[in-house]
Motif scaffolding. Structure first.
Motif, PDB file in Angstrom:
ATOM      1  N   ALA A   1       6.533   6.310  -6.530  1.00 47.14           N
ATOM      2  CA  ALA A   1       5.441   5.364  -6.298  1.00 47.14           C
ATOM      3  C   ALA A   1       5.708   4.528  -5.057  1.00 47.14           C
ATOM      4  O   ALA A   1       6.837   4.089  -4.812  1.00 47.14           O
ATOM      5  N   MET A   2       4.655   4.328  -4.273  1.00 49.76           N
ATOM      6  CA  MET A   2       4.737   3.519  -3.058  1.00 49.76           C
ATOM      7  C   MET A   2       3.658   2.446  -3.121  1.00 49.76           C
ATOM      8  O   MET A   2       2.591   2.645  -3.699  1.00 49.76           O
ATOM      9  N   SER A   3       3.912   1.317  -2.494  1.00 53.32           N
ATOM     10  CA  SER A   3       2.937   0.235  -2.425  1.00 53.32           C
ATOM     11  C   SER A   3       2.081   0.408  -1.175  1.00 53.32           C
ATOM     12  O   SER A   3       2.605   0.494  -0.066  1.00 53.32           O
ATOM     13  N   HIS A   4       0.775   0.511  -1.364  1.00 53.46           N
ATOM     14  CA  HIS A   4      -0.139   0.699  -0.233  1.00 53.46           C
ATOM     15  C   HIS A   4      -0.605  -0.662   0.270  1.00 53.46           C
ATOM     16  O   HIS A   4      -0.950  -1.536  -0.528  1.00 53.46           O
TER      17      HIS A   4
ATOM     18  N   PHE B   1       5.237   1.819   5.299  1.00 57.43           N
ATOM     19  CA  PHE B   1       6.089   1.380   4.205  1.00 57.43           C
ATOM     20  C   PHE B   1       7.083   0.341   4.707  1.00 57.43           C
ATOM     21  O   PHE B   1       7.288   0.175   5.906  1.00 57.43           O
TER      22      PHE B   1
ATOM     23  N   GLN C   1      -1.966  -1.983  -6.089  1.00 64.01           N
ATOM     24  CA  GLN C   1      -1.279  -1.127  -7.040  1.00 64.01           C
ATOM     25  C   GLN C   1      -0.425  -0.120  -6.287  1.00 64.01           C
ATOM     26  O   GLN C   1      -0.631   0.119  -5.106  1.00 64.01           O
ATOM     27  N   THR C   2       0.553   0.416  -6.996  1.00 62.67           N
ATOM     28  CA  THR C   2       1.381   1.444  -6.388  1.00 62.67           C
ATOM     29  C   THR C   2       0.687   2.801  -6.507  1.00 62.67           C
ATOM     30  O   THR C   2      -0.107   3.024  -7.423  1.00 62.67           O
TER      31      THR C   2
END
Length: 342
Positions: free
Chosen positions: A302-305, A341, A310-311
Motif C-alpha cells: 500500500a502507498m499513500s497517494h 512517494f 487513503q492508501t
C-alpha cells in the motif's frame, strides 16, 4: 477495488488452455495452476509457452490482454480484442497532443514525477548508508536532481526537456552503485545504464522490470479509454506505446528499489544471469519467475497517494494515474499530477 491482476507464465513448454471459465496451466499433462478468468486483466508469457486457440479467443472477448515475450523478456507480440474506450476522450487526446503548450506541460509533469521519485531513492539510501563516502555521493546526487527539478519550468520545448531529463537520469544512475551493499558490489557492479542489450546483471534486472511495468501501464491506458500509442513526452513511432511510456517514467524508481532489494537481500545471484555473444547479459531460468513473483508481491504493498486520503495498492497506481491523465486531457483538472512517494 480492482487490482491489475496479471498472470506471468515463465515455465518452458507450459500449455495454457481454456477450461470452462478458467485458465488452466499444464506441464506434461499435469495441472500446475487454475485461474478464473474474471480474476485476470492480463497474461504475459515468456519463451516457449503454448496456448490453445479457444483460450486466445476467450481472452480477446473478455478484454484480457495477452503479451508474448521471448525467453529473455523482450517484447514479441500482443493480442487484444476489439478497440474500446470513449471516442470523445481519444479525440481530445489527439487534440491535446497537437497543442504544444499542453504537451510540454504534461511532459514536464511526467519528468518531474520521475525525478522526485528518483531523488527519494537517493535520499533514503543516504539516510541508511553505513559508509560516509556513500552517504556523501548520494546526497550530492540528490542535490543534482533537485537542481534539475528547478530547471524544468524553464525548458522551452520538448527537446530541451528531454535533454534535461537525460542528463538527470545519467546523474541518478551514476549514484546507483552506492546503493548496492559493499559485499555485493564485486558481483553486481553498476557503472551506468545500458540497454538493447543490457551489459551487466543490474541492467538486465532493470530492463526486465521496466518491461513488466510498461505492460501494466499500457493496460491501464486502455482501461481508462486512452490511446496508449499517443503520448506527450515520448516521440510517437509505429508500434511504440508512447503514452504508456510517459506513465512508466514516474514508476521507474519503484523498479529500481526492487532491483536493489533483490540484490542486497541476495534474492538473486550472479548464477542467475548468462552472458551471450556480443556482451548481452540476461536473466535466466527460474530467476525470471522469482523476480516476477517479487514484482507481483511488491504490487500488493500500500502507498499513500497525494490526492487521496487513503492508501492504494501499488498495483493500482498505473490505473489511477491513467485516469488522472484522462481527466487532464478532458481539461477537468488544471493539469496532470504524477504520483510521488516519500
Amino acid at each position: 477495488m480492482q487490482l491489475l491482476n496479471t498472470l506471468y507464465v515463465t515455465l518452458p513448454e507450459a500449455y495454457l488452455h481454456l477450461d470452462n471459465d478458467t485458465l488452466r496451466v499444464e506441464i506434461g499433462r499435469e495441472t500446475r495452476l487454475r485461474v478464473p478468468l474474471h480474476h485476470l486483466t492480463g497474461v504475459v508469457t515468456f519463451g516457449h509457452v503454448n496456448l490453445s486457440a479457444p483460450l486466445m479467443h476467450r481472452l480477446a472477448e473478455e478484454a484480457i490482454t495477452l503479451t508474448l515475450l521471448d525467453t529473455h523478456g523482450r517484447f514479441k507480440a500482443r493480442l487484444e480484442g476489439a478497440q474500446t474506450g470513449n471516442i470523445l476522450l481519444r479525440q481530445a487526446q489527439h487534440a491535446r497532443a497537437a497543442d504544444p503548450t499542453f504537451a510540454l506541460s504534461t511532459a514536464r509533469a511526467c519528468v518531474a514525477g520521475k525525478l522526485k521519485n528518483c531523488r527519494q531513492v537517493l535520499l533514503r539510501g543516504a539516510r541508511e548508508a553505513k559508509d560516509e563516502s556513500d552517504r556523501q555521493a548520494l546526497e550530492r546526487g540528490a542535490a543534482d536532481l533537485a537542481a534539475s527539478l528547478r530547471a524544468l519550468p524553464t525548458t522551452e520545448n520538448l527537446d530541451a526537456l528531454r535533454g534535461t531529463e537525460g542528463e538527470a537520469a545519467r546523474q541518478y544512475f551514476a549514484c546507483l552503485n552506492h546503493l548496492i551493499r559493499a559485499d555485493q558490489r564485486p558481483h553486481f557492479r553498476f557503472e551506468g545504464r545500458t540497454r538493447r542489450p543490457p551489459r551487466d546483471p543490474v541492467n538486465a534486472l532493470l530492463s526486465f522490470l521496466y518491461t513488466l511495468i510498461t505492460h501494466d501501464c499500457r493496460a491501464a491506458c486502455e482501461a481508462a479509454g486512452l490511446d496508449p500509442q499517443l503520448g506527450f513526452l515520448h516521440v510517437v513511432r509505429p508500434g511504440r506505446p508512447a503514452l504508456a511510456l510517459d506513465l512508466v517514467e514516474e514508476f521507474r524508481p519503484f523498479a529500481d528499489r526492487l532491483v536493489l532489494s533483490l540484490i542486497n537481500r541476495k534474492q538473486v545471484t550472479p548464477q542467475d544471469f548468462k552472458t551471450y555473444e556480443g556482451g548481452a547479459v540476461l536473466l535466466e531460468g527460474d530467476a525470471r519467475r522469482n523476480v516476477s513473483v517479487a514484482y507481483q508481491e511488491r504490487k500488493q504493498e500500500a502507498m499513500s497517494h497525494p490526492l487521496f486520503e487513503q492508501t492504494i495498492a501499488l498495483g493500482l497506481l498505473p490505473l489511477v494515474q491513467a485516469r488522472l491523465m484522462a481527466r487532464a486531457i478532458r481539461q477537468e483538472t488544471a493539469g496532470y499530477l504524477p504520483f510521488t512517494f516519500r
